[in-house]
Motif scaffolding. Sequence first.
Motif, short mmCIF file in Angstrom:
data_model
loop_
_atom_site.label_atom_id
_atom_site.label_comp_id
_atom_site.label_asym_id
_atom_site.label_seq_id
_atom_site.Cartn_x
_atom_site.Cartn_y
_atom_site.Cartn_z
N ILE A 130 0.87 -1.17 0.00
CA ILE A 130 0.00 0.00 0.00
C ILE A 130 0.91 1.23 0.00
CG2 ILE A 130 -1.85 1.21 1.20
CD1 ILE A 130 -2.34 -1.70 2.51
N GLU A 131 0.94 1.90 -1.13
CA GLU A 131 1.89 2.99 -1.36
C GLU A 131 1.74 4.12 -0.35
OE1 GLU A 131 2.64 6.16 -4.91
OE2 GLU A 131 2.27 4.09 -5.50
N ASP A 132 0.51 4.59 -0.11
CA ASP A 132 0.29 5.72 0.81
C ASP A 132 0.74 5.41 2.23
OD1 ASP A 132 -0.74 7.22 -1.24
OD2 ASP A 132 -2.83 6.94 -0.67
N ALA A 133 0.60 4.17 2.65
CA ALA A 133 0.96 3.78 4.02
C ALA A 133 2.42 3.34 4.10
CB ALA A 133 0.05 2.66 4.50
N TRP A 134 3.08 3.19 2.95
CA TRP A 134 4.44 2.69 2.87
C TRP A 134 4.56 1.40 3.67
CZ3 TRP A 134 7.28 3.81 -0.96
CH2 TRP A 134 8.64 3.54 -0.97
N GLU A 135 3.62 0.48 3.37
CA GLU A 135 3.48 -0.75 4.13
C GLU A 135 3.21 -1.91 3.17
OE1 GLU A 135 0.75 -0.95 7.70
OE2 GLU A 135 -0.48 -2.01 6.24
N VAL A 136 3.73 -3.07 3.52
CA VAL A 136 3.41 -4.29 2.79
C VAL A 136 2.86 -5.30 3.79
CG1 VAL A 136 5.74 -5.31 2.95
CG2 VAL A 136 4.18 -6.03 1.14
N GLN A 137 1.72 -5.88 3.45
CA GLN A 137 1.10 -6.91 4.28
C GLN A 137 1.37 -8.25 3.61
OE1 GLN A 137 -3.02 -5.84 4.52
NE2 GLN A 137 -2.61 -4.02 5.73
N ILE A 138 1.80 -9.23 4.40
CA ILE A 138 2.13 -10.54 3.88
C ILE A 138 1.12 -11.55 4.42
CG2 ILE A 138 3.88 -12.34 3.66
CD1 ILE A 138 5.97 -10.19 4.44
N ASN A 139 0.50 -12.30 3.52
CA ASN A 139 -0.48 -13.33 3.90
C ASN A 139 -0.17 -14.63 3.16
OD1 ASN A 139 -2.72 -11.96 5.53
ND2 ASN A 139 -2.43 -10.56 3.83
N THR A 140 -0.59 -15.73 3.76
CA THR A 140 -0.53 -17.02 3.09
C THR A 140 -1.80 -17.17 2.28
OG1 THR A 140 0.73 -17.94 4.92
CG2 THR A 140 -0.35 -19.51 3.46
N ILE A 141 -1.67 -17.71 1.09
CA ILE A 141 -2.85 -17.96 0.26
C ILE A 141 -3.64 -19.09 0.89
CG2 ILE A 141 -3.67 -18.77 -1.99
CD1 ILE A 141 -2.47 -16.05 -2.17
N GLU A 142 -4.89 -18.83 1.15
CA GLU A 142 -5.76 -19.86 1.70
C GLU A 142 -6.80 -20.19 0.65
OE1 GLU A 142 -7.08 -19.53 5.65
OE2 GLU A 142 -5.26 -18.55 6.32
N GLU A 143 -6.87 -21.45 0.32
CA GLU A 143 -7.84 -21.88 -0.68
C GLU A 143 -9.22 -21.88 -0.05
OE1 GLU A 143 -7.35 -22.43 -3.92
OE2 GLU A 143 -5.30 -21.80 -3.56
#
Length: 178
Positions: free
Chosen positions: A58-71
């Motif tokens: 998220i560019e405005d927040a200068w943040e990256v959220q990392i998640n595991t793909i859940e089917e």
Amino acid sequence: KTQSYTSVEFEFTFTYEDPTSGDDASEKGVLLISGEKYILDIEGQKVICDGKTLWTYIEDAWEVQINTIEEDDESITPSKLLTTYNENYKARIDKEFKEEGVNYKRIELKPEEGKKWVKLDVIVDCDKMEIDKITIHDKNGGQLSYSIDKITPNIEVKDSDFVFNPEDYPDVEIVDMR
């Protein structure tokens, strides 16, 4: 035809219409798909997926959220939409029409079981045999539409293209939600 590509890039215009609130939005974006991997870049947000992990920058927040793909059956990923529609939806050709000299077919996809959405409409340009537009209809009457502006098949990509590299974003805050 799309499934035959080793990779494909879609330049698109995203629109959202919400009849209950009157909110409408329109944004340009780019989607690159290679198998189960994809990169979605739209209006200040970049989503990168290697098929197992999902990074949302998220560019405005200068943040990256990392998640595991859940089917789960609720998610619509770009790869799923292009490959598993026959398994997860009842498909039927809803309408054939001609607009500005181009022949189109609208394919209606209804989910096999209750989902957050009622149906998906896929408009195919019959002359080019390419997707022209995808519209997702939600239960509240809202519509998410992706109009394809340009398709570029078989772009050369590497697996590392589908992994978020923090070195490319110095000082980014990493929020690991796995």
